[in-house]
Design a protein around this motif. Structure first.
Motif, PDB file in Angstrom:
ATOM      1  N   SER A 333      28.193 -30.003 -43.063  1.00  0.00           N
ATOM      2  CA  SER A 333      28.253 -31.199 -43.901  1.00  0.00           C
ATOM      3  C   SER A 333      27.861 -32.445 -43.108  1.00  0.00           C
ATOM      4  O   SER A 333      27.123 -33.314 -43.598  1.00  0.00           O
ATOM      5  N   ILE A 334      28.335 -32.526 -41.871  1.00  0.00           N
ATOM      6  CA  ILE A 334      27.956 -33.646 -40.998  1.00  0.00           C
ATOM      7  C   ILE A 334      26.459 -33.595 -40.707  1.00  0.00           C
ATOM      8  O   ILE A 334      25.759 -34.617 -40.768  1.00  0.00           O
ATOM      9  N   GLY A 335      25.961 -32.415 -40.410  1.00  0.00           N
ATOM     10  CA  GLY A 335      24.539 -32.265 -40.072  1.00  0.00           C
ATOM     11  C   GLY A 335      23.610 -32.724 -41.176  1.00  0.00           C
ATOM     12  O   GLY A 335      22.550 -33.309 -40.907  1.00  0.00           O
ATOM     13  N   ARG A 336      24.006 -32.503 -42.415  1.00  0.00           N
ATOM     14  CA  ARG A 336      23.156 -32.911 -43.543  1.00  0.00           C
ATOM     15  C   ARG A 336      23.047 -34.424 -43.677  1.00  0.00           C
ATOM     16  O   ARG A 336      22.104 -34.932 -44.289  1.00  0.00           O
ATOM     17  N   GLN A 337      24.005 -35.143 -43.097  1.00  0.00           N
ATOM     18  CA  GLN A 337      23.978 -36.608 -43.168  1.00  0.00           C
ATOM     19  C   GLN A 337      23.150 -37.252 -42.057  1.00  0.00           C
ATOM     20  O   GLN A 337      22.745 -38.415 -42.171  1.00  0.00           O
ATOM     21  N   ILE A 338      22.882 -36.505 -41.001  1.00  0.00           N
ATOM     22  CA  ILE A 338      22.264 -37.077 -39.804  1.00  0.00           C
ATOM     23  C   ILE A 338      20.853 -37.622 -40.046  1.00  0.00           C
ATOM     24  O   ILE A 338      20.546 -38.756 -39.640  1.00  0.00           O
ATOM     25  N   PRO A 339      19.932 -36.879 -40.687  1.00  0.00           N
ATOM     26  CA  PRO A 339      18.557 -37.388 -40.828  1.00  0.00           C
ATOM     27  C   PRO A 339      18.454 -38.691 -41.624  1.00  0.00           C
ATOM     28  O   PRO A 339      17.468 -39.423 -41.479  1.00  0.00           O
ATOM     29  N   LYS A 340      19.449 -38.998 -42.436  1.00  0.00           N
ATOM     30  CA  LYS A 340      19.417 -40.237 -43.225  1.00  0.00           C
ATOM     31  C   LYS A 340      19.660 -41.469 -42.362  1.00  0.00           C
ATOM     32  O   LYS A 340      19.294 -42.575 -42.746  1.00  0.00           O
ATOM     33  N   VAL A 341      20.278 -41.274 -41.192  1.00  0.00           N
ATOM     34  CA  VAL A 341      20.722 -42.415 -40.376  1.00  0.00           C
ATOM     35  C   VAL A 341      20.109 -42.421 -38.980  1.00  0.00           C
ATOM     36  O   VAL A 341      19.762 -43.479 -38.454  1.00  0.00           O
ATOM     37  N   PHE A 342      19.951 -41.240 -38.366  1.00  0.00           N
ATOM     38  CA  PHE A 342      19.595 -41.156 -36.949  1.00  0.00           C
ATOM     39  C   PHE A 342      18.179 -40.633 -36.738  1.00  0.00           C
ATOM     40  O   PHE A 342      17.670 -39.822 -37.513  1.00  0.00           O
ATOM     41  N   ASP A 343      17.585 -41.101 -35.642  1.00  0.00           N
ATOM     42  CA  ASP A 343      16.249 -40.641 -35.261  1.00  0.00           C
ATOM     43  C   ASP A 343      16.307 -39.422 -34.347  1.00  0.00           C
ATOM     44  O   ASP A 343      15.396 -38.583 -34.354  1.00  0.00           O
ATOM     45  N   ILE A 344      17.364 -39.352 -33.534  1.00  0.00           N
ATOM     46  CA  ILE A 344      17.523 -38.250 -32.574  1.00  0.00           C
ATOM     47  C   ILE A 344      18.952 -37.739 -32.656  1.00  0.00           C
ATOM     48  O   ILE A 344      19.900 -38.531 -32.788  1.00  0.00           O
ATOM     49  N   LEU A 345      19.117 -36.430 -32.559  1.00  0.00           N
ATOM     50  CA  LEU A 345      20.439 -35.799 -32.568  1.00  0.00           C
ATOM     51  C   LEU A 345      20.615 -34.967 -31.304  1.00  0.00           C
ATOM     52  O   LEU A 345      19.755 -34.145 -30.969  1.00  0.00           O
ATOM     53  N   VAL A 346      21.734 -35.184 -30.619  1.00  0.00           N
ATOM     54  CA  VAL A 346      22.127 -34.362 -29.478  1.00  0.00           C
ATOM     55  C   VAL A 346      23.499 -33.776 -29.803  1.00  0.00           C
ATOM     56  O   VAL A 346      24.432 -34.513 -30.119  1.00  0.00           O
ATOM     57  N   THR A 347      23.619 -32.451 -29.750  1.00  0.00           N
ATOM     58  CA  THR A 347      24.921 -31.834 -30.006  1.00  0.00           C
ATOM     59  C   THR A 347      25.469 -31.217 -28.727  1.00  0.00           C
ATOM     60  O   THR A 347      24.716 -30.785 -27.851  1.00  0.00           O
ATOM     61  N   VAL A 348      26.790 -31.183 -28.635  1.00  0.00           N
ATOM     62  CA  VAL A 348      27.473 -30.649 -27.450  1.00  0.00           C
ATOM     63  C   VAL A 348      28.564 -29.692 -27.918  1.00  0.00           C
ATOM     64  O   VAL A 348      29.466 -30.076 -28.671  1.00  0.00           O
ATOM     65  N   GLY A 349      28.476 -28.433 -27.477  1.00  0.00           N
ATOM     66  CA  GLY A 349      29.462 -27.426 -27.842  1.00  0.00           C
ATOM     67  C   GLY A 349      28.903 -26.401 -28.807  1.00  0.00           C
ATOM     68  O   GLY A 349      27.917 -26.652 -29.515  1.00  0.00           O
ATOM     69  N   SER A 350      29.546 -25.243 -28.851  1.00  0.00           N
ATOM     70  CA  SER A 350      29.051 -24.148 -29.684  1.00  0.00           C
ATOM     71  C   SER A 350      29.165 -24.435 -31.174  1.00  0.00           C
ATOM     72  O   SER A 350      28.283 -24.078 -31.963  1.00  0.00           O
ATOM     73  N   ARG A 351      30.229 -25.104 -31.595  1.00  0.00           N
ATOM     74  CA  ARG A 351      30.424 -25.389 -33.016  1.00  0.00           C
ATOM     75  C   ARG A 351      29.474 -26.478 -33.500  1.00  0.00           C
ATOM     76  O   ARG A 351      29.028 -26.450 -34.654  1.00  0.00           O
ATOM     77  N   ALA A 352      29.161 -27.422 -32.642  1.00  0.00           N
ATOM     78  CA  ALA A 352      28.273 -28.523 -33.023  1.00  0.00           C
ATOM     79  C   ALA A 352      26.853 -28.043 -33.290  1.00  0.00           C
ATOM     80  O   ALA A 352      26.050 -28.770 -33.890  1.00  0.00           O
ATOM     81  N   LYS A 353      26.535 -26.803 -32.888  1.00  0.00           N
ATOM     82  CA  LYS A 353      25.209 -26.259 -33.201  1.00  0.00           C
ATOM     83  C   LYS A 353      25.025 -26.088 -34.707  1.00  0.00           C
ATOM     84  O   LYS A 353      23.897 -26.080 -35.206  1.00  0.00           O
TER      85      LYS A 353
END
Length: 412
Positions: A333-353
């Motif tokens: 659900s968080i991931g689907r919101q990212i392209p609307k706001v951010f130009d670059i995404l960096v995730t940290v941890g297995s769940r954040a993938k």
């Protein structure tokens, strides 16, 4: 149970008894705060409002569990440090019980609910006269240890249920689970939020900018037909507006007017890692919300970043822990919101993938999505990505240690 565990349990029980006896002797007023988002900011805002007018103590840092809360009752301790710490605590506490000594008129205490029964344990130590419930959300943190979100809400509602009829239940009117608690208490109800029916209403919320430099937030607080403007320099996000509205509600319960409350709030300062914007390297800005994360708080942080102008926006997001079976759903659900706001995404941890995968599905370019297992692996790569004018949001659960990323990219 081995000898070390038995000793720890004995110490915990003894500290608990000392706290109960101290409350019995000095009879301070108790203000209880619980929720899954915004507890610490709300506690700091309430402390800021009341300290001008009353002798008040609030728990420091994360002293909100079965050890930390009794310690706050026993003294103004900031951390557990040194071999003689517990001997000092016990000695001073016994002196305070034997002799009449100076003691706060009011205690502001966070009540953590990591697992079922935690709230009851803390209430058996200190029952409040005023209870503040901040927010629960659809997928609250620690839900992994409960049967579901409704069980988390029931656990936290206990601080409203125990209130006397002369007490105050101060509820977030924008959170349905919290607002429903009005039917579970005999105390006076005060609500706060952006809802137009809230007793203390937030309106005209905006992020203050000076050119491309973010300064803070401003809004109005309205109560009983009167309103005051509030400006919080160096504070960002609606969570700060909620925190100050809750503090205003507590102040009103103590008979303060909005003008005195707004004047006191000029001294409000946000805690590190909870929504501050700080200078970054290469003439950038960092939205440092790295202390902890839940689905609701991450959504709030994304909304904050959206409202701050910048050349580019980078999200550095870590795992959201202790949400159990809801882990894939919440991260996606968080991931689907990212392209609307951010130009670059960096995730940290297995769940954040899961965040990264959902952002890619929503059309974010693959070259703009990076995933790492640890903060140590990510921090130098984030530094390389940054360029002048960027806003970098850093947020994740405390155990993911995204404070390491902050230390790497902040302007020293």
């Amino acid at each position: 149970m081995n000898t070390k565990e038995k000793s720890k349990q004995y110490l915990q029980n003894f500290i608990r008894r000392l706290a109960v006896w101290t409350i019995w002797k000095y009879q301070p007023g108790i203000i209880a705060i619980t929720g899954t988002v915004g507890k610490t900011s709300t506690k700091e805002a309430i402390f800021t409002v009341l300290r001008r007018y009353r002798n008040v103590r609030a728990n420091k840092g994360n002293f909100n569990n079965e050890i930390g809360m009794p310690l706050t009752i026993l003294g103004d301790y900031k951390e557990i440090k040194g071999k003689l710490f517990w001997l000092k605590v016990i000695f001073l506490s016994l002196c305070r019980l034997i002799f009449r000594m100076k003691y706060p008129e009011l205690l502001i205490l966070e009540y953590a609910a990591d697992k079922p029964g935690d709230i009851k344990y803390l209430l058996d130590i200190a029952k409040p006269q005023i209870s503040v419930i901040t927010a629960i959300g659809d997928i609250p943190v620690h839900v992994e240890f409960y049967s579901g979100p409704e069980a988390v809400a029931r656990e936290k509602s206990k601080i409203a249920e125990v209130l006397p009829s002369t007490g105050f239940a101060i509820l977030n009117s924008d959170d349905a689970s919290v607002l429903a608690m009005k039917d579970r208490t005999r105390a006076h109800i005060m609500t706060y939020g952006f809802n137009k029916d809230a007793h203390v209403m937030i309106s005209n919320y905006e992020v203050k900018m000076e050119g491309k430099n973010p300064l803070g937030v401003a809004f109005k607080l309205t109560y009983g037909g009167s309103f005051v403007p509030v400006r919080l320099d160096g504070c960002f996000g609606r969570v700060q507006a909620y925190a100050t509205a809750a503090a205003a509600s507590v102040g009103i319960a103590f008979g303060l007017n909005l003008v005195k409350i707004s004047e006191a709030l000029l001294d409000y300062q946000i805690m590190p890692g909870r929504g501050r914007i700080i200078p970054g390297i290469k003439h950038t800005y960092i939205l440092d919300d790295s202390y902890n994360a839940s689905p609701l708080s991450v959504e709030a942080a994304i909304e904050t970043a959206k409202n701050v102008g910048s050349s580019r926006k980078i999200a550095v997001l870590g795992d959201m822990l202790e949400i159990g079976k809801y882990t894939p759903e919440a991260h996606e659900s968080i991931g689907r919101q990212i392209p609307k706001v951010f130009d670059i995404l960096v995730t940290v941890g297995s769940r954040a993938k899961f965040i990264a995968a959902a952002a890619l599905k929503k059309g974010m370019p693959k070259k703009n999505v990076l995933s790492f297992d640890t903060a140590d692996e990510a921090k130098l790569e984030v530094q390389k990505l940054m360029r002048k004018g960027d806003l970098v949001l850093v947020k994740g659960s405390h155990a993911i240690a995204l404070d390491k990323v902050i230390e790497e990219i902040r302007q020293v």
